[in-house]
Design a protein around this motif. Structure first.
Motif, PDB file in Angstrom:
ATOM      1  N   ARG A   1       3.502 -15.870 -32.031  1.00 58.39           N
ATOM      2  CA  ARG A   1       2.965 -17.211 -32.354  1.00 58.39           C
ATOM      3  C   ARG A   1       2.405 -17.877 -31.098  1.00 58.39           C
ATOM      4  NH1 ARG A   1       7.553 -17.223 -35.614  1.00 58.39           N
ATOM      5  NH2 ARG A   1       8.742 -18.402 -34.075  1.00 58.39           N
ATOM      6  N   HIS A   2       3.112 -17.726 -29.989  1.00 55.83           N
ATOM      7  CA  HIS A   2       2.653 -18.314 -28.728  1.00 55.83           C
ATOM      8  C   HIS A   2       1.293 -17.731 -28.329  1.00 55.83           C
ATOM      9  CE1 HIS A   2       2.806 -19.969 -24.677  1.00 55.83           C
ATOM     10  NE2 HIS A   2       2.552 -18.755 -24.221  1.00 55.83           N
ATOM     11  N   LEU A   3       1.164 -16.413 -28.404  1.00 54.53           N
ATOM     12  CA  LEU A   3      -0.114 -15.773 -28.061  1.00 54.53           C
ATOM     13  C   LEU A   3      -1.216 -16.223 -29.009  1.00 54.53           C
ATOM     14  CD1 LEU A   3       1.173 -12.188 -27.245  1.00 54.53           C
ATOM     15  CD2 LEU A   3       0.255 -13.846 -25.611  1.00 54.53           C
TER      16      LEU A   3
ATOM     17  N   LEU B   1      -9.771 -16.153 -29.703  1.00 57.65           N
ATOM     18  CA  LEU B   1     -10.332 -15.303 -30.751  1.00 57.65           C
ATOM     19  C   LEU B   1      -9.927 -15.815 -32.129  1.00 57.65           C
ATOM     20  CD1 LEU B   1      -9.517 -11.825 -29.178  1.00 57.65           C
ATOM     21  CD2 LEU B   1     -11.701 -13.021 -29.160  1.00 57.65           C
ATOM     22  N   PRO B   2     -10.786 -15.586 -33.123  1.00 55.11           N
ATOM     23  CA  PRO B   2     -10.403 -15.978 -34.485  1.00 55.11           C
ATOM     24  C   PRO B   2      -9.212 -15.146 -34.961  1.00 55.11           C
ATOM     25  CG  PRO B   2     -12.433 -14.689 -34.514  1.00 55.11           C
ATOM     26  CD  PRO B   2     -12.095 -14.937 -33.080  1.00 55.11           C
ATOM     27  N   ALA B   3      -8.441 -15.706 -35.883  1.00 53.47           N
ATOM     28  CA  ALA B   3      -7.288 -14.980 -36.435  1.00 53.47           C
ATOM     29  C   ALA B   3      -7.765 -13.700 -37.093  1.00 53.47           C
ATOM     30  CB  ALA B   3      -6.561 -15.856 -37.440  1.00 53.47           C
ATOM     31  N   GLY B   4      -6.914 -12.684 -37.029  1.00 51.44           N
ATOM     32  CA  GLY B   4      -7.228 -11.447 -37.714  1.00 51.44           C
ATOM     33  C   GLY B   4      -7.468 -10.282 -36.787  1.00 51.44           C
TER      34      GLY B   4
ATOM     35  N   TRP C   1      -5.772  -8.483 -33.241  1.00 51.96           N
ATOM     36  CA  TRP C   1      -5.012  -7.237 -33.337  1.00 51.96           C
ATOM     37  C   TRP C   1      -5.563  -6.214 -32.361  1.00 51.96           C
ATOM     38  CZ3 TRP C   1      -5.434  -6.611 -39.360  1.00 51.96           C
ATOM     39  CH2 TRP C   1      -4.851  -7.716 -39.979  1.00 51.96           C
ATOM     40  N   VAL C   2      -6.888  -6.137 -32.271  1.00 53.31           N
ATOM     41  CA  VAL C   2      -7.511  -5.186 -31.338  1.00 53.31           C
ATOM     42  C   VAL C   2      -7.123  -5.543 -29.909  1.00 53.31           C
ATOM     43  CG1 VAL C   2      -9.714  -4.408 -30.380  1.00 53.31           C
ATOM     44  CG2 VAL C   2      -9.418  -4.568 -32.866  1.00 53.31           C
ATOM     45  N   LEU C   3      -7.165  -6.820 -29.575  1.00 54.60           N
ATOM     46  CA  LEU C   3      -6.779  -7.251 -28.232  1.00 54.60           C
ATOM     47  C   LEU C   3      -5.329  -6.867 -27.935  1.00 54.60           C
ATOM     48  CD1 LEU C   3      -7.513  -8.744 -25.620  1.00 54.60           C
ATOM     49  CD2 LEU C   3      -6.654 -10.813 -26.698  1.00 54.60           C
ATOM     50  N   GLN C   4      -4.444  -7.058 -28.915  1.00 57.59           N
ATOM     51  CA  GLN C   4      -3.038  -6.703 -28.697  1.00 57.59           C
ATOM     52  C   GLN C   4      -2.875  -5.194 -28.557  1.00 57.59           C
ATOM     53  OE1 GLN C   4      -0.654  -9.049 -28.206  1.00 57.59           O
ATOM     54  NE2 GLN C   4       0.771  -7.414 -27.663  1.00 57.59           N
ATOM     55  N   ALA C   5      -3.656  -4.417 -29.303  1.00 53.07           N
ATOM     56  CA  ALA C   5      -3.609  -2.951 -29.159  1.00 53.07           C
ATOM     57  C   ALA C   5      -4.071  -2.538 -27.766  1.00 53.07           C
ATOM     58  CB  ALA C   5      -4.457  -2.282 -30.242  1.00 53.07           C
TER      59      ALA C   5
ATOM     60  N   MET D   1       0.091  -8.857 -36.759  1.00 52.17           N
ATOM     61  CA  MET D   1      -0.652  -8.324 -37.904  1.00 52.17           C
ATOM     62  C   MET D   1      -0.176  -8.921 -39.225  1.00 52.17           C
ATOM     63  SD  MET D   1      -1.224  -4.378 -36.783  1.00 52.17           S
ATOM     64  CE  MET D   1      -2.499  -4.054 -38.007  1.00 52.17           C
ATOM     65  N   GLY D   2       0.885  -9.700 -39.193  1.00 56.23           N
ATOM     66  CA  GLY D   2       1.334 -10.395 -40.383  1.00 56.23           C
ATOM     67  C   GLY D   2       2.285  -9.576 -41.234  1.00 56.23           C
ATOM     68  N   GLY D   3       2.586 -10.122 -42.395  1.00 54.70           N
ATOM     69  CA  GLY D   3       3.563  -9.487 -43.255  1.00 54.70           C
ATOM     70  C   GLY D   3       4.955  -9.653 -42.666  1.00 54.70           C
TER      71      GLY D   3
END
Length: 106
Positions: free
Chosen positions: A13-15, A21-24, A28-32, A83-85
């Protein structure tokens, strides 16, 4: 491990709250990519622990390798969270699948 997922989800949540970047998928790519960067730091620490870089010599300890491995694990779990869920459920399900596949009879 109850606090673990609370911390992981708080980090995610902090990140997200500081991301331009827009959500989504872009996040996720940045975190990967961050995960891959952390893997590289494990490799660097192993090279340093073994003193295999003649220019740097013995630049890391095996505790440094452990710390970098922890950073890899945290980055991977943060990726799941971002990534949610339900990342905890997904991780536990995957871990159980690995156990069934690789540790039959346990």
């Amino acid at each position: 491990m109850d606090d673990t997922w609370e911390i992981i989800n708080s980090l995610a949540r902090h990140l997200d709250s500081h991301s331009p970047l827009p959500a989504g998928e872009e996040r996720w790519v940045l975190q990967a990519l961050k995960l891959q960067e952390e893997c590289g730091e494990v490799a660097e620490a192993v090279i340093g622990a073994l003193a295999l870089n003649p220019r740097k010599g013995h630049s890391h300890s095996w505790d440094d390798v452990r710390k970098e491995a922890c950073d890899v694990a945290v980055s991977a779990l943060v990726l799941l969270s971002r990534m949610g869920g339900d990342p905890r459920w997904f991780f536990e399900e995957h871990l159980q699948a690995l156990r069934r596949r690789d540790l039959p009879g346990q």
